[in-house]
Structures are given as structure tokens and as C-alpha cells.
Design a protein around this motif. Structure first.
Motif, PDB file in Angstrom:
ATOM      1  N   LYS A   1       1.028  -1.294  -0.185  1.00 14.92           N
ATOM      2  CA  LYS A   1       0.242   0.139   0.099  1.00 14.92           C
ATOM      3  C   LYS A   1       0.647   0.763  -0.165  1.00 14.92           C
ATOM      4  O   LYS A   1       1.473   1.242   0.867  1.00 14.92           O
ATOM      5  CB  LYS A   1      -1.267   0.276   1.580  1.00 14.92           C
ATOM      6  CG  LYS A   1      -1.857   1.550   1.135  1.00 14.92           C
ATOM      7  CD  LYS A   1      -2.383   0.900   2.785  1.00 14.92           C
ATOM      8  CE  LYS A   1      -2.809   2.670   3.092  1.00 14.92           C
ATOM      9  NZ  LYS A   1      -3.630   2.865   4.275  1.00 14.92           N
ATOM     10  N   GLU A   2       0.562   2.078  -1.258  1.00 21.24           N
ATOM     11  CA  GLU A   2       1.265   3.280  -0.869  1.00 21.24           C
ATOM     12  C   GLU A   2       0.580   4.672  -0.240  1.00 21.24           C
ATOM     13  O   GLU A   2      -0.952   4.706  -1.771  1.00 21.24           O
ATOM     14  CB  GLU A   2       2.069   3.429  -2.110  1.00 21.24           C
ATOM     15  CG  GLU A   2       3.324   2.831  -2.111  1.00 21.24           C
ATOM     16  CD  GLU A   2       4.752   2.245  -0.367  1.00 21.24           C
ATOM     17  OE1 GLU A   2       4.209   3.794  -0.488  1.00 21.24           O
ATOM     18  OE2 GLU A   2       4.868   1.776  -0.653  1.00 21.24           O
ATOM     19  N   VAL A   3       0.288   5.824  -0.524  1.00 23.30           N
ATOM     20  CA  VAL A   3      -0.473   6.653  -0.828  1.00 23.30           C
ATOM     21  C   VAL A   3       0.322   7.653  -2.106  1.00 23.30           C
ATOM     22  O   VAL A   3       1.319   7.622  -2.821  1.00 23.30           O
ATOM     23  CB  VAL A   3      -0.044   7.646  -0.035  1.00 23.30           C
ATOM     24  CG1 VAL A   3      -0.884   6.881   1.813  1.00 23.30           C
ATOM     25  CG2 VAL A   3       1.285   8.091   0.526  1.00 23.30           C
ATOM     26  N   ASP A   4      -0.482   8.302  -2.421  1.00 19.90           N
ATOM     27  CA  ASP A   4      -0.649   9.020  -3.448  1.00 19.90           C
ATOM     28  C   ASP A   4      -0.051  10.636  -3.387  1.00 19.90           C
ATOM     29  O   ASP A   4      -0.418  11.380  -2.655  1.00 19.90           O
ATOM     30  CB  ASP A   4      -1.858   9.716  -4.894  1.00 19.90           C
ATOM     31  CG  ASP A   4      -1.585   9.825  -5.864  1.00 19.90           C
ATOM     32  OD1 ASP A   4      -0.439  10.616  -6.005  1.00 19.90           O
ATOM     33  OD2 ASP A   4      -2.271  10.754  -6.465  1.00 19.90           O
ATOM     34  N   LEU A   5       1.378  10.349  -3.468  1.00 20.93           N
ATOM     35  CA  LEU A   5       2.186  12.095  -2.817  1.00 20.93           C
ATOM     36  C   LEU A   5       1.993  13.819  -3.425  1.00 20.93           C
ATOM     37  O   LEU A   5       2.491  14.676  -3.453  1.00 20.93           O
ATOM     38  CB  LEU A   5       3.919  11.857  -2.428  1.00 20.93           C
ATOM     39  CG  LEU A   5       3.475  10.714  -0.973  1.00 20.93           C
ATOM     40  CD1 LEU A   5       5.377  10.375  -0.445  1.00 20.93           C
ATOM     41  CD2 LEU A   5       2.778  11.657   0.399  1.00 20.93           C
ATOM     42  N   ALA A   6       1.891  12.605  -4.789  1.00 24.73           N
ATOM     43  CA  ALA A   6       1.497  13.587  -5.597  1.00 24.73           C
ATOM     44  C   ALA A   6       0.039  14.735  -5.613  1.00 24.73           C
ATOM     45  O   ALA A   6      -0.470  16.262  -5.684  1.00 24.73           O
ATOM     46  CB  ALA A   6       1.215  13.998  -7.293  1.00 24.73           C
ATOM     47  N   ASN A   7      -0.532  14.480  -4.935  1.00 20.57           N
ATOM     48  CA  ASN A   7      -1.522  15.175  -4.302  1.00 20.57           C
ATOM     49  C   ASN A   7      -1.689  15.319  -2.780  1.00 20.57           C
ATOM     50  O   ASN A   7      -1.489  14.410  -1.849  1.00 20.57           O
ATOM     51  CB  ASN A   7      -3.154  13.717  -4.296  1.00 20.57           C
ATOM     52  CG  ASN A   7      -4.292  14.165  -4.157  1.00 20.57           C
ATOM     53  OD1 ASN A   7      -3.925  15.594  -3.757  1.00 20.57           O
ATOM     54  ND2 ASN A   7      -5.637  13.741  -4.075  1.00 20.57           N
ATOM     55  N   LYS A   8      -1.798  16.755  -2.117  1.00 20.66           N
ATOM     56  CA  LYS A   8      -1.346  16.949  -1.530  1.00 20.66           C
ATOM     57  C   LYS A   8      -2.452  16.629   0.109  1.00 20.66           C
ATOM     58  O   LYS A   8      -2.495  17.018   0.986  1.00 20.66           O
ATOM     59  CB  LYS A   8      -1.403  18.537  -1.166  1.00 20.66           C
ATOM     60  CG  LYS A   8      -1.981  19.672  -1.948  1.00 20.66           C
ATOM     61  CD  LYS A   8      -1.523  20.920  -0.911  1.00 20.66           C
ATOM     62  CE  LYS A   8      -2.561  21.848  -1.989  1.00 20.66           C
ATOM     63  NZ  LYS A   8      -2.334  22.725  -1.819  1.00 20.66           N
ATOM     64  N   TYR A   9      -3.971  16.051  -0.738  1.00 20.86           N
ATOM     65  CA  TYR A   9      -4.748  15.906   0.145  1.00 20.86           C
ATOM     66  C   TYR A   9      -5.191  14.518   0.560  1.00 20.86           C
ATOM     67  O   TYR A   9      -4.899  13.963   0.013  1.00 20.86           O
ATOM     68  CB  TYR A   9      -6.506  16.631  -0.654  1.00 20.86           C
ATOM     69  CG  TYR A   9      -6.366  17.771  -1.519  1.00 20.86           C
ATOM     70  CD1 TYR A   9      -6.183  18.487  -0.115  1.00 20.86           C
ATOM     71  CD2 TYR A   9      -6.192  18.395  -2.100  1.00 20.86           C
ATOM     72  CE1 TYR A   9      -6.339  20.183  -0.732  1.00 20.86           C
ATOM     73  CE2 TYR A   9      -6.585  19.259  -2.499  1.00 20.86           C
ATOM     74  CZ  TYR A   9      -6.104  20.094  -1.985  1.00 20.86           C
ATOM     75  OH  TYR A   9      -6.064  21.487  -2.763  1.00 20.86           O
ATOM     76  N   MET A  10      -5.300  14.745   1.849  1.00 20.30           N
ATOM     77  CA  MET A  10      -4.943  13.661   2.311  1.00 20.30           C
ATOM     78  C   MET A  10      -4.932  13.309   4.101  1.00 20.30           C
ATOM     79  O   MET A  10      -4.600  14.162   5.014  1.00 20.30           O
ATOM     80  CB  MET A  10      -3.177  12.683   2.165  1.00 20.30           C
ATOM     81  CG  MET A  10      -3.053  10.952   2.659  1.00 20.30           C
ATOM     82  SD  MET A  10      -1.000  10.660   2.357  1.00 20.30           S
ATOM     83  CE  MET A  10      -0.308  11.932   2.407  1.00 20.30           C
ATOM     84  N   CYS A  11      -5.913  12.463   4.363  1.00 22.24           N
ATOM     85  CA  CYS A  11      -6.065  12.308   5.471  1.00 22.24           C
ATOM     86  C   CYS A  11      -5.860  11.091   6.430  1.00 22.24           C
ATOM     87  O   CYS A  11      -6.117  10.397   5.356  1.00 22.24           O
ATOM     88  CB  CYS A  11      -7.831  13.294   6.190  1.00 22.24           C
ATOM     89  SG  CYS A  11      -8.435  11.935   5.359  1.00 22.24           S
TER      90      CYS A  11
END
Lengths: 407, 407
Positions: free
Chosen positions: A108-118
Motif C-alpha cells: 500500500k502506498e499513498v499518492d504524494l502528488a496529491n497533497k490532500y491526504m487524511c
């Protein structure tokens, strides 16, 4: 002066890059909102073998979980293009707040190109909102050009738990200015794995209330979002790596008392520190999943306290035993339980609301609970929506329930 | 009742896993805090070819950046072990709040095994705190067993910018209870790329103030953390994918006014909505990097407003021109600039503080500024610390500066 400021602004942008210079730049655009209403996700990783998108914006399917079968996400494969940029374009998306992550070679990874993360408990997720007009769900979950309430991280004493704990408190627009006005209070409870920040992030509680209040669809109210994990003082503030000294955190199962037993500490603090209207007609309580269970039992324990009670996909067992074996008659035949339920409805709550998704694994449990209500003639309002045990439904129930409160 | 609650708790844990079931579980332990004071980071990815750790807990080295040479992170290689788990163990770490990320085959990733992650502008970073005793930096950055102030996201009107904007406001412990007490105010400004949430997250402003106030080392005060990017209404609330309708956000460079020009809107809101002590003796202003520049120019523009002024690694140009070519005499010989500086010091601020890291790329600029102060005989307090343009230094300066305020 203008020239100085322009330089400072230019420098500022440079500084940001500078401070992060040794990080590889995430220079893909993701997500991209296409003119045709589709959304393209991108993830740059030339060495990856398989990259998937996992999101509630994709078609769901019935899936076996630890407690039963429910609709859930099905990851889709992304396609590798030039420069190792993997991409996937959705179908046209309906207005909604969507969550997503990537799965890169099984990780699992997050999308660090998208600053919207919670954060949903310990799980991080990216998110975005689709809104097409000012009547859709996406609109109600967005910050619009309306007066805004404030959201505070507030510490309060819980003598019952022997802790100073943190909760999140929404005060409606005008609260600070209208110092003579008193407000009703909604107690809004999170689910299992969540904490005092869940409703203010993925739940979009402040935006929902801001928009409903601005349109005259909900009364101005204070919304109190406590932490339902009574082993914690707060999310993130007492654990190795944050603060080894803090004695606040307890092992799970070693709580000094339950959420229900400690609930009066919360009400006491709120009514002593905020300008609140008193009495059951001015207090509501609702919660999702575990918080629906907290709501059910708290309202039962203090029958003349809440005029509005809302169970959202509630993990509330009224007719099953606690050991997960269905013994429908155990509580049903329990004298004290029946007395408590009678006392609750003798106090005539203005609204008892039950909401559940039609493919939620807790559907049958909620059906059994409704059967009990029907049998006893206890009035409740029922809202069944498509989908499983998901935030989309909880935001719908809050939007619905908030409009019924304190009328 | 106890049995119901235990079931609910067990169910809650299950539900959390359930909702996330289609995400690959992150089942490594990272970071691990070893008994010898070292820290082990782990990242599971069997298919990766090269995994690096990038952190300010590693030795730094002088590095060329876009604006000059400064000490910065040097990523280190992690070693692959069984099951594709990459790991790295640090040397014994000094008490501090540290940030880190992984670099996986050249791509920046975060550590999803560590739920502690926060945002520095658009950049996400994991973090952890090392604290050994109650006098070290890690202690001051932690939530300890002391009274806590509250932290609120507050919306205010900025007529100068034509926007309703969001700021972060810390009210000290007791503020809600002691309704007759008025408090002094510190205005605390973020740097380039940051926003109204930076000081409350990586800056640990609430924890620093809580701890200093509890120990009697700082006066109880309100701390106001506005957004210094005057094109934004707030971080995250107006952009495609959040809210396409919102007209609040402007293109960079199309701001209606500067931070300095709009600053009176902030003070006006704060003094109208909080119980504040008035006058320069009860107002402080400080900021880091770009926020140091904002601080410098705002204090100059309103010379009798702030009794305490703090420049932290400030991007403040007093003796250089705006085009980044050093023309030291331009401002130095500017009549209005010299008049404004004289007016500021004629108002006798109680403290003018300048802090800078000895390897900060802004060191020379700050040295030139100090030379000007020395030449004119303007008194200031100076603190030079090791290291570059980093949060570690900004937390040190806040901890230092806060103790000098409103005495």
C-alpha cells in the motif's frame, strides 16, 4: 514595498523546494480532473512490476470480511506508460468525496502528488471531492462561500477515566460574536479504529454543518466529537515515539471505565465551558458503527438526556448476545434491558433515527434491532441507502439527521 | 454492561480492518525504538531494487541549493533482509523531533507503518520524538501531564484581501474557564510553502507553550498562526478536487494585497473576538524564513504595534536589493527605509530577536542585517545555533523567544 514582497514570495517558493531538495520530486499530476467528468490517477515508478488503484470511486463488490459479507473496494490495475508513469482513468464520477490509495507490487502506498491526504484511524488515505452543482453531496462536503464555524482541539477532564482527554468541537459561525446566544449540542461519535478527528476529516462534519446552517436547513448548533477509545487521551499524543513519559495511554482492555460510563464528564465540560441550551430537547447524540453502539447504550443509560438519537450503521446489539452467537432472546428477555428501553421511550425522544446501508454486514443485526422496536411499538425513523459499511453513508446520515435536530 | 462493551471494542478493531480489507496490510514495525537509544526503520517491498532513508536524524552535509549552500539531509541506503523487508538502524539519537521518508527506487514514499505523519506545505513527512528527560527538547515538544491549551481552526474576514480566511489559534489552558482574564497575543508566522497549520504540526507550538506555561517559564498567552499565502483562503479548501466552486483561491502573483498590508485585519479580528490585552507591550510577532520577512516588514509598517519582534532564519532583506544582486547601499541609503527603522526603534520595542543557524544559506543575509543594526545602534538579541534552514532551529527559537515575552 511591492517589490520586496514579490522577491519574498519568489524566495519562499524556492525555499520550500530547497528544504526538500534531497527528496525525489513527485512531478506527476494526480489526480487530474478531466473535462468529461472522469478522473485520471498517475503514479511514477519505472521499476514497479504491478501498480493498482484502490478506491471507493471504482465499482464495489460483495466481499467476505471478518464479521460478514459487505460491499467493498475492488482494486484495478493501472497501466504503465512512458517514463514509468502508471495511470488509470475512471468512468464519469458522481458527486461525492472519494478516497484512494495505490498498491505497488502488493504494498500500500499513498499518492504524494496529491497533497490532500487524511487519516482514518491508523490508515492514511488520499481523497478528493467531485461536485457538479450546489445541491449535490460534493457541494455539502466542500468549503463554500458561506459563513464558517470554527473547529477546535479541546482538552477536558474526565475524572471517570482518570485522564485529561482531547475532543474536537465545532462552534457554528457567529458563536464568538453573538456572546449572548446559547446553542443546542450534537454529540457526534466515531467508529472503531477512528478517533476524535475522524468526523472533522473524512466525516466533513464542519462543512456539512456550515452549508446546512447557511441554507437555513439546520439550526446553528455546537458539535462535540469526543474520542471513543477510552484507553487514549487523544490520537497521536501518547505512544512510543511521541511521548514515552505520558502515563495517559492504557492498554486496550485496561480502560478505567467505558465510553458510556464516562460520557457525563463530556457533557459536564461542554455545558460548563460553552454557551449551551440545556435539557433533552437541546441535546442530540449519534454515531457510526462502534459509535452507533456507544450512542445506543449511552442514550439507554441516561434516558432523559438526549432528545435526538441517531444510529448510523450501528454496531449496537439489542437482540444478540455479546459472544456473537445469535441468541435473540437473551436481551429481549432481560428484565433490566426492557425496563431501560421503556424508560427511554417513556421520556419521548423527539427523534430516534436508524440508518444503514443495504449491503452493510451489520444489516441483519440492524434488522433484528428494528424488529424489536416494531414489536414494542417504539417509534423510529429509518433510512436505508445503497452500499456497505462506508463513510459515504455516514456523511449522508449526518446530513439527513442534522436537518431534523432541534426544530 | 461490561460484556457488551468488550464485544463492541473487539468488533471495533475488526471493523477497522474490515473497512480497509482490500488494502495490503502494512505489517512491519517502523520505527522501532531500541533500548540502546538507536532507532530502526523498516520498509517492506520485496520487488524494490534500492531503498533509502531520508531523515534529519542522519548526519547532514553542506549542499548546494537554489539560493545558496546550506546543511541538508543525505539519504542513506537501507539493507534488504528476509521477506523483502528493508531496514536501517541509526546511531544513538539525541532528544529531538525528527522527520523522515523513504526513497524507493528514486521515488519518495512515506512510512505507512508509522501513523504519525504530517504535512509541511504540500510535502508529507513521517515524524517521531526522542525524549530522555524532562529538560530536553523532546520533552518540550511532547504532550505531557500538564494543563493543555486548545488549538482551533478559526475563520476571519479579511476585507483587505476580499476573503474569509482561516487561521490557527492557540488559547492557553484556563482560557475558557477564566472568563474575566485577558491575555497578551503572539502572532506566529510560517515560512514559504507552509500554511496556517505548519506551526501547530511540525512547529509543535501548542506543546512548547503548554510546557513552558506549566513550568512558569512563559506567560499564558494566545498564539495566532495566520496563513501567509495571501492567494489562499486556507490550506486545502479551495482547489480542483476540493472545491471547484470556491472563488477564494487566486493565482500566485494575483493577490489583492500583501500579508503586511492585510495584517491589521488579523489583529482586528483577534482583538474583537478574544479576551486580549491591548497595546504594544501585549503583542509579539515572529516568524520563520518567509514569515521572518513578514515579521520584519509588518513590524516596520506598524512601528508602535508590537513590543516583541522575532526573526527566525528570516528571509528579510534590509541591505540587499530585491533582485538578489547585492547592492548593499540601496536600502541602506533609502530615506524612507531609514526613517521607518528609526520610528520602529524610537517606539522602543522591548525585544528585537534574531535567530539563525550557522550553516543556513540565509546566514550572510542575516549577518548583513545585523551589521546594519550594529551601525545604527539598534539593540537586538542574537541567537546562533548549529544547523541549516530547518524546523529543529525554528522550534528552538520559539522555545527561547516565548520565554522572553510579556515579562
Amino acid at each position: 514595498m511591492k517589490r520586496i514582497i514579490s522577491f519574498a514570495a519568489a524566495m519562499a517558493i524556492g525555499l520550500c523546494a530547497y528544504a526538500q531538495q534531497s527528496f525525489e520530486r513527485v512531478n506527476t499530476t494526480s489526480p487530474e480532473f478531466n473535462a468529461d467528468g472522469t478522473v485520471t490517477f498517475r503514479y511514477r515508478n519505472p521499476k514497479a512490476v504491478k501498480v493498482q488503484l484502490n478506491s471507493d470511486c471504482l465499482p464495489q463488490k460483495m466481499t467476505q470480511g471478518p464479521f460478514g459479507v459487505s460491499e467493498a473496494n475492488v482494486p484495478v490495475d493501472m497501466k504503465e506508460g512512458p517514463d514509468g508513469v502508471w495511470s488509470y482513468t475512471t468512468s464519469v464520477l458522481e458527486p461525492e468525496l472519494y478516497m484512494y490509495n495505490f498498491i505497488v507490487d502488493g504494498v500500500k502506498e499513498v499518492d504524494l502528488a496529491n497533497k490532500y491526504m487524511c487519516r482514518d484511524g491508523a490508515n492514511w488515505t488520499n481523497y478528493f471531492i467531485i461536485s457538479k452543482d450546489s445541491s449535490d453531496a460534493g457541494h455539502y462536503y466542500s468549503v463554500n462561500d458561506t459563513p464558517h464555524g470554527n473547529v477546535a482541539r479541546v482538552w477536558y477532564d474526565s475524572p471517570t477515566l482518570g485522564m485529561t482527554r482531547r475532543m474536537t468541537v465545532y462552534t457554528p459561525a457567529g458563536y464568538d460574536k453573538n456572546t449572548k446566544v446559547k446553542y443546542p449540542v450534537l454529540y457526534l461519535l466515531h467508529g472503531g479504529g477512528g478517533d476524535e478527528e475522524a468526523w472533522a476529516t473524512l466525516g466533513r462534519a464542519a462543512q456539512i454543518l456550515d452549508n446546512l446552517i447557511a441554507e437555513g436547513k439546520a439550526k446553528p448548533m455546537i458539535v462535540v466529537m469526543p474520542n471513543g477509545n477510552t484507553n487514549q487521551i487523544a490520537y497521536s499524543e501518547s505512544a512510543p515515539g511521541m511521548n514515552d513519559y505520558n502515563k495517559g495511554e492504557r492498554a486496550l482492555g485496561a480502560e478505567a471505565a467505558s465510553m458510556e460510563e464516562s460520557f457525563p464528564d463530556i457533557i459536564k465540560y461542554v455545558e460548563a465551558n460553552y454557551r449551551t441550551l440545556k435539557g433533552a430537547a437541546n441535546r442530540g447524540i449519534c454515531g457510526l458503527s462502534m459509535g452507533g453502539g456507544h450512542t445506543f447504550r449511552t442514550s439507554l443509560m441516561y434516558p432523559d438526556t438526549f432528545g435526538y438519537i441517531g444510529l448510523f450503521s450501528a454496531a449496537a446489539t439489542m437482540v444478540h448476545t455479546m459472544d456473537r452467537e445469535p441468541h435473540p432472546d437473551q436481551l429481549r428477555s432481560n428484565v433490566k434491558f426492557n425496563q431501560d428501553m421503556k424508560a427511554l421511550f417513556d421520556a419521548k425522544p423527539k427523534l430516534y433515527f436508524i440508518g444503514i446501508g443495504s449491503t452493510d454486514f451489520l444489516y441483519d443485526l440492524n434488522k433484528a434491532n428494528r424488529d424489536y422496536f416494531d414489536e414494542k411499538g417504539y417509534p423510529y425513523e429509518y433510512l436505508e441507502t445503497p452500499g456497505g459499511h462506508i463513510w459515504k453513508n455516514w456523511r449522508i446520515y449526518l446530513t439527513h439527521f442534522a436537518q431534523k435536530l432541534f426544530q
